[in-house]
Motif scaffolding. Structure first.
Motif, PDB file in Angstrom:
ATOM      1  N   MET A 157       0.821  -1.209   0.000  1.00 45.96           N
ATOM      2  CA  MET A 157       0.000   0.000   0.000  1.00 45.96           C
ATOM      3  C   MET A 157       0.856   1.261   0.000  1.00 45.96           C
ATOM      4  SD  MET A 157      -2.947  -1.147   2.704  1.00 45.96           S
ATOM      5  CE  MET A 157      -4.214  -2.345   2.263  1.00 45.96           C
ATOM      6  N   ALA A 158       1.876   1.266   0.849  1.00 45.84           N
ATOM      7  CA  ALA A 158       2.738   2.447   0.926  1.00 45.84           C
ATOM      8  C   ALA A 158       3.511   2.649  -0.371  1.00 45.84           C
ATOM      9  CB  ALA A 158       3.700   2.312   2.102  1.00 45.84           C
ATOM     10  N   LEU A 159       4.008   1.559  -0.959  1.00 47.31           N
ATOM     11  CA  LEU A 159       4.781   1.677  -2.190  1.00 47.31           C
ATOM     12  C   LEU A 159       3.898   2.088  -3.368  1.00 47.31           C
ATOM     13  CD1 LEU A 159       7.199  -1.392  -2.026  1.00 47.31           C
ATOM     14  CD2 LEU A 159       7.681   0.994  -1.475  1.00 47.31           C
ATOM     15  N   LEU A 160       2.659   1.624  -3.405  1.00 49.72           N
ATOM     16  CA  LEU A 160       1.781   1.983  -4.515  1.00 49.72           C
ATOM     17  C   LEU A 160       1.543   3.490  -4.537  1.00 49.72           C
ATOM     18  CD1 LEU A 160      -0.105   1.303  -6.863  1.00 49.72           C
ATOM     19  CD2 LEU A 160      -1.935   1.006  -5.188  1.00 49.72           C
ATOM     20  N   GLY A 161       1.185   4.056  -3.391  1.00 53.72           N
ATOM     21  CA  GLY A 161       0.942   5.494  -3.360  1.00 53.72           C
ATOM     22  C   GLY A 161       2.219   6.292  -3.491  1.00 53.72           C
ATOM     23  N   GLY A 162       3.294   5.771  -2.930  1.00 56.26           N
ATOM     24  CA  GLY A 162       4.571   6.476  -2.945  1.00 56.26           C
ATOM     25  C   GLY A 162       5.028   6.757  -1.526  1.00 56.26           C
ATOM     26  N   ALA A 163       5.892   5.883  -1.006  1.00 55.68           N
ATOM     27  CA  ALA A 163       6.316   6.012   0.388  1.00 55.68           C
ATOM     28  C   ALA A 163       7.124   7.268   0.637  1.00 55.68           C
ATOM     29  CB  ALA A 163       7.131   4.780   0.802  1.00 55.68           C
TER      30      ALA A 163
END
Length: 319
Positions: A238-244
């Motif tokens: 989830m974090a990587l999809l949005g952009g951590a």
């Protein structure tokens, strides 16, 4: 102007999210709590892993610490006091884990953090079976769904506010230097170990609170439930999809993916893990910096084209 936009946006988003429980029924409230839980987890995870680029899979270890603290103390202490104790346990555990792991980097840190979470789960399972004589505990805490949702919202806001504050101070510069090149940051005078440990501790405390706040939802917990490694993987995806690396990245990644995963787990229960792995691979290859980064790149290209077009018009008139 930019410094004012983010706090204002946080206030607007919080105001909208605060109205969600008032507009849904019991089933909708359950989904809202689940989504808000992962928003809080992803935002808290990105507080450390986003700027440093350390992929931690120890999320579920701290999540489980919080849940089991409520399970053990729920019959003896008020819930708010239990949350305070859970935060202290998470802080202590973060220092122990941080000193042991934060000198590692790359794939070594990823593997060690995953192994740590599994070790905690196995040790707790052994303790429950061989010492207490049972596996699992019942939780009877007088907390309703509205309270859980708003407490999770408070944790998510705290993670966003801390991230916003860090990004605009000297600590933010130090963290970005570590993320770009840790060796160069160390030679530039950054106390790398102290900075990473401070961020890891803040992130871990918030994750522990998420686990403690959500514990009353289950009524019954055991190590296989609250130390389920799927929690760590979902948080990372989830974090990587949005952009951590972006302030709002985890929020935009967690909300849609949570509902997608709910649908997939219901429609394809036997193939859910395979689909989860394929999604993780796809996100890493297609959106290495996250969806928000791609949107920013697109908007920058559009602005650049408009700027060039605006400059060409006067030149054509002069000709």
């Amino acid at each position: 102007m930019k410094d004012r936009v983010s706090p204002l946006l946080i206030v607007v988003v919080v105001a909208v999210l605060a109205l969600v429980p008032l507009a849904v029924e019991d089933y909708g409230l359950g989904l809202a709590i689940g989504a808000m839980g992962y928003i809080a987890l992803a935002s808290s995870w990105a507080l450390f892993s986003g700027p440093t680029r350390y992929i931690s899979l120890a999320t579920v270890a701290f999540f489980g610490f919080g849940s089991y603290t409520v399970a053990v103390l729920g019959d003896y202490l008020p819930f708010l006091l239990i949350l305070a104790i859970a935060a202290l346990i998470g802080l202590f555990a973060s220092f122990v884990v941080g000193f042991a792991t934060l000198r590692l980097a790359g794939i070594y840190f990823v593997v060690f953090s995953f192994g740590l979470a599994e070790m905690v789960r196995q040790l707790l399972t052994w303790y429950e079976v061989n010492v207490t004589g049972t596996l699992g505990r019942y939780i009877f805490v007088d907390v309703d769904g509205f309270d859980i949702y708003y407490m999770l919202l408070a944790v998510a806001v705290a993670a966003l506010a801390i991230r916003w504050w860090i990004d605009r101070g000297r600590l933010g510069l130090a963290v970005r230097a570590i993320g770009d090149d840790e060796a160069v940051a160390r030679h530039a005078g950054v106390d790398v170990t102290r900075v990473k440990l401070a961020l890891f501790a803040m992130s871990s405390v918030l994750i522990t609170l998420v686990g403690a706040i959500q514990a009353p939802r289950w009524t019954y917990v055991e190590p296989s439930i609250v130390f389920n490694p799927t929690i760590s993987f979902l948080t990372v995806i989830m974090a990587l999809l949005g952009g951590a690396s972006r302030l709002w990245g985890p929020v935009f990644g967690a909300a849609p993916l949570f509902f997608l995963f709910e649908w997939l787990s219901g429609r394809f229960p036997d193939h859910y893990s395979i689909i989860l792995g394929l999604l993780f691979i796809g996100i890493v290859f297609l959106f290495p910096e996250g969806v928000l980064a791609r949107i920013e790149e697109f908007l920058n290209r559009v602005r650049a084209q408009r700027t060039r077009a605006a400059k060409e018009v006067p030149n054509e008139r002069l000709a």
